[in-house]
Design a protein around this motif. Structure first.
Motif, PDB file in Angstrom:
ATOM      1  N   HIS A  22     -42.576  23.175  12.812  1.00 13.77           N
ATOM      2  CA  HIS A  22     -41.149  23.250  13.130  1.00 13.77           C
ATOM      3  C   HIS A  22     -40.360  22.630  11.971  1.00 13.77           C
ATOM      4  CE1 HIS A  22     -39.840  19.071  14.359  1.00 13.77           C
ATOM      5  NE2 HIS A  22     -41.116  18.903  14.149  1.00 13.77           N
ATOM      6  N   ASN A  49     -37.320  16.038  21.854  1.00 13.54           N
ATOM      7  CA  ASN A  49     -36.327  16.553  20.901  1.00 13.54           C
ATOM      8  C   ASN A  49     -36.709  17.931  20.374  1.00 13.54           C
ATOM      9  OD1 ASN A  49     -34.682  14.226  21.004  1.00 13.54           O
ATOM     10  ND2 ASN A  49     -36.021  13.160  19.564  1.00 13.54           N
ATOM     11  N   VAL A  50     -38.009  18.239  20.386  1.00 14.37           N
ATOM     12  CA  VAL A  50     -38.477  19.524  19.857  1.00 14.37           C
ATOM     13  C   VAL A  50     -38.483  20.592  20.953  1.00 14.37           C
ATOM     14  CG1 VAL A  50     -40.389  20.719  18.720  1.00 14.37           C
ATOM     15  CG2 VAL A  50     -39.876  18.348  18.131  1.00 14.37           C
ATOM     16  N   LEU A  51     -39.161  20.298  22.067  1.00 17.22           N
ATOM     17  CA  LEU A  51     -39.232  21.213  23.208  1.00 17.22           C
ATOM     18  C   LEU A  51     -39.154  20.376  24.475  1.00 17.22           C
ATOM     19  CD1 LEU A  51     -39.602  23.924  24.534  1.00 17.22           C
ATOM     20  CD2 LEU A  51     -42.051  23.792  24.121  1.00 17.22           C
ATOM     21  N   SER A  92     -38.849  23.598  29.240  1.00 19.44           N
ATOM     22  CA  SER A  92     -40.065  24.254  28.744  1.00 19.44           C
ATOM     23  C   SER A  92     -40.437  25.456  29.590  1.00 19.44           C
ATOM     24  CB  SER A  92     -41.225  23.253  28.714  1.00 19.44           C
ATOM     25  OG  SER A  92     -41.524  22.786  30.012  1.00 19.44           O
ATOM     26  N   SER A 109     -29.889  28.204  25.382  1.00 17.18           N
ATOM     27  CA  SER A 109     -30.349  26.842  25.090  1.00 17.18           C
ATOM     28  C   SER A 109     -30.150  26.475  23.623  1.00 17.18           C
ATOM     29  CB  SER A 109     -31.834  26.719  25.443  1.00 17.18           C
ATOM     30  OG  SER A 109     -32.628  27.435  24.518  1.00 17.18           O
ATOM     31  N   HIS A 157     -32.343  26.657  21.345  1.00 17.10           N
ATOM     32  CA  HIS A 157     -33.611  26.236  20.750  1.00 17.10           C
ATOM     33  C   HIS A 157     -34.368  27.473  20.263  1.00 17.10           C
ATOM     34  CE1 HIS A 157     -33.542  22.001  22.112  1.00 17.10           C
ATOM     35  NE2 HIS A 157     -32.840  22.492  23.116  1.00 17.10           N
ATOM     36  N   ARG A 158     -34.811  27.444  19.011  1.00 13.56           N
ATOM     37  CA  ARG A 158     -35.620  28.547  18.460  1.00 13.56           C
ATOM     38  C   ARG A 158     -37.088  28.221  18.717  1.00 13.56           C
ATOM     39  NH1 ARG A 158     -37.848  30.596  13.561  1.00 13.56           N
ATOM     40  NH2 ARG A 158     -37.412  32.841  13.312  1.00 13.56           N
ATOM     41  N   LEU A 159     -37.563  28.679  19.873  1.00 14.41           N
ATOM     42  CA  LEU A 159     -38.880  28.288  20.351  1.00 14.41           C
ATOM     43  C   LEU A 159     -39.709  29.523  20.673  1.00 14.41           C
ATOM     44  CD1 LEU A 159     -37.690  25.469  22.760  1.00 14.41           C
ATOM     45  CD2 LEU A 159     -38.787  25.148  20.544  1.00 14.41           C
TER      46      LEU A 159
END
Length: 663
Positions: free
Chosen positions: A97, A147-149, A154, A581, A583-585
């Motif tokens: 990431h 902070n990441v996911l 999730s 969201s 978030h680029r997940l």
């Protein structure tokens, strides 16, 4: 964020160590979003999802097979049935990431045995694959991964067909999705401000109270004060217990360190160490025997290698001189015959003398070049020189073998010394038992303090709830009896601010829900093959339930939707939440095409899977993503990697087969 690799070792039905490459990059320039894994029901697809969740969140992971199990029992349940008790179970997840505008890679490694030590797994975080263990990050991993996911959202990115089915069948979203939606709205600041204004209003109401009101108010506040004092006392006890717990855990660690340092652990392995020592001693003796065999052959000649070299050069020189002498004699006889023949053919005497002079000079030159004045003393023939060359060849080989044997002998002797030191430091049986008893006492003390601490924590929670009830009573009292006199404008202003905050929260909610409605509508219409069925999707601000409207603004009852259309609506809802969201997940979907007909399947395969994210992990049976669907994905160059989860019902084990699907 991108998942690059998942490694399973003795986890669930996956026996041994099995590696799954999840990198969507095909090469340096090309990538495809979909990682396709096919397996029959019960073959281990859901286990892969649980492995990803467990690697990321540990004891907080919301795994499908955990239920009400404790974390210790859940870890034991995850161990492969054919794994020996001493062999570890391990999951590894490598992901990349962006951190500080640079790509970084972390490998999460969680390992445990069938009976996990201290009831938990061992966590390791490695940066740059397995080059550097980041111990500081291990201690703060839960905060870092939030902070990441974040765990709360999730499930918007790691979901299964049952979650989609539940969302499609219910009029209101399940609690797990509601929590994710609330996590996206961000109303914490407004709620904190509302609490502060309430405190200010209560203070002003107290200043407005008359004598009787003040007495009643003071009675309530006295009760509140008592409860707060009791809460503080209990909370201090809890803090003391936490300190005692830290001290006890430190003492337990010291006992464990002593157990290890004084030979406790080595004593438990003493027999194994002694066997290793005997084996190494036998290997040393074997190496020495090999050295003796080398010394019995040509190896001692290495002491006079320089003399042998001189002898070889002398023999070769003498041999060349002998050959030159033989050649000289032959040439002399030939010259005599040549001169006799010349005399017979009628050449002049003057010409004959010149020829004879040339031949004499040529013979003298040859003698000067090849024949030395000193006499030969070695007298070596061709066979002798050949044997001497063979001696040099074998001598060089034996020298190399001798060096290797010496290195082996040195290494084995060092290993024997290490084993001897370990055996010498091993505790005697009586001392070993004392170390074990001391360690068990420290462990029991930690468990006892933990239990007492849990009781104190529950008491604090109960007192906190009672304090909140008294505060509510105080608020009701002041609301009915004290809204008057000199500071009424302050109290009124506080009430207005509370109303304003309420409106602010509502508008903030509406604003974000409006964005979510747009995304969900766009996703649903994109997936639906009947584009005129639904024009807009609306979301209730309280329950977050979905309502559908046609082009004329008329409601479209959900019962008009087929089961497949309801499932598409649920997928569109999750897809829209993931897009809102920010978030680029990666997205992982287990059993994605449960109840869809062929047209809906086609839309989902062609439109959703390639666009859901930059990385889409699909876990499917042969009846969901069938031959037609997988050929469509391949034709559209959407698949980066394919795997088949081959389940053997006889052994109840699953094997991961790379570059293969059902078709």
């Amino acid at each position: 964020m991108i998942f690059l690799e998942l490694v399973l070792q003795n986890f669930g039905p996956y026996s041994g160590r099995q590696i799954i490459n999840l990198d969507p990059k095909i090469d340096e320039e090309n990538s495809c979003p979909i990682i396709l894994l096919g397996g029959m029901n019960g073959g281990g697809k859901t286990t892969l999802m649980d492995a990803i969740r467990l690697a990321l969140y540990g004891h907080r992971a919301q795994c499908s097979t955990r239920g009400n199990l404790s974390y210790t029992d859940f870890l034991s349940q995850c161990v492969n049935s054919q794994t020996p008790a001493y062999e570890k179970t391990q999951i590894e997840l490598l992901f990349e990431h962006i951190q500080d505008s640079k790509p970084v890679k972390y490998r999460i490694i969680r390992s445990w045995t069938k009976n996990p030590k201290e009831g938990k797994d061992n966590l390791g975080i490695y940066e740059k694959d397995e080059d550097w263990r980041d111990d500081a990050l291990i201690n703060t991993w839960d905060d870092y991964i939030e902070n990441v996911l974040p765990l709360g959202i999730s499930n918007l990115f790691l979901f299964d067909g049952e979650q989609v089915k539940e969302l499609a069948d219910q009029d209101e979203p399940p609690a797990i999705v509601v929590d994710a939606i609330r996590g996206l709205l961000g109303l914490e600041l407004a709620e904190r401000l509302a609490v502060d204004i309430e405190i200010l209003a209560n203070r002003k109401r107290k200043e407005l109270a008359d004598t009787k009101d003040l007495a009643d108010l003071e009675e309530i506040e006295e009760k509140l004060k008592q409860q707060q004092n009791e809460y503080e006392i209990t909370n201090k006890q809890l803090e003391k217990l936490n300190k005692d717990l830290q001290k006890a855990e430190k003492e337990k660690q010291e006992k464990f360190d002593k157990f290890v340092s004084e030979g406790g652990k080595i004593a438990a392995e003493r027999n194994q160490l002694e066997l290793q020592q005997k084996q190494k001693t036998a290997e040393v003796e074997q190496a020495r025997q090999g050295m003796c065999e080398l010394a019995a052959d040509v190896l001692p000649l290495a002491l006079i290698e320089n003399l042998l070299t001189q002898a070889q050069r002398q023999g070769e020189t003498e041999f060349r001189i002998q050959q030159a002498q033989v050649a000289s004699d032959l040439l002399f006889e030939r010259d005599k015959r040549l001169l006799n023949w010349i005399g017979q053919v009628g050449i002049s005497e003057e010409q004959i003398e010149k020829i004879k002079l040339f031949l004499d000079q040529d013979e003298e030159t040859l003698r000067a070049s090849f024949i030395q004045a000193e006499e030969s003393w070695l007298l070596a023939d061709t066979e002798t020189l050949s044997q001497l060359g063979n001696v040099f060849y074998y001598l060089q080989n034996f020298k190399n073998i001798a060096k290797q044997q010496l290195n082996i002998l040195k290494n084995k002797q060092e290993e024997i010394l290490t084993l001897e030191r370990q055996i010498q430091t091993a505790a005697e049986p009586e001392a070993y038992k004392q170390l074990v008893d001391a360690l068990e006492v420290a462990q029991d003390k930690v468990a006892e303090i933990k239990a007492t601490s849990e009781v104190s924590k529950r008491s604090c929670d109960e007192l906190d709830a009672e304090i909140n009830n008294i505060k509510n009573d105080l608020q009701e009292y002041t609301k009915e009896n004290l809204d008057r006199k000199n500071y009424e404008h302050i109290i009124a202003a506080a009430a207005k601010v509370q109303d304003t905050l309420k409106v602010f929260r509502e508008k903030l909610t509406l604003r974000k829900l409006n964005k979510l409605e747009i995304e969900v509508t766009e996703c649903f219409r994109f997936l639906l093959h009947k584009s005129d069925l639904v024009y807009r999707v609306a979301i209730d601000t309280n329950t977050f339930s979905l309502s559908l409207y046609d082009l004329n603004g008329q409601p479209v009852p959900k019962h008009r939707l087929s089961a497949g259309e309801k499932q598409l609506l649920a997928i569109a809802f999750l897809w829209g939440l993931a897009r809102v969201s920010g978030h680029r997940l990666p997205v992982a979907i287990d059993t994605p095409l449960g109840r869809l007909d062929s047209s809906h399947r086609s839309n989902l395969v062609e439109r959703y899977f390639p666009s859901a994210s930059h990385q889409v992990i699909l876990l499917s049976t042969d009846t969901e993503i069938g031959k037609k669907e997988v050929e469509t994905l391949r034709k559209n160059e959407a698949i980066a990697r394919e795997y088949l989860l081959k389940y053997d019902s006889a052994t109840r084990q699953t094997t991961v087969i790379e570059n293969k699907y059902f078709w």
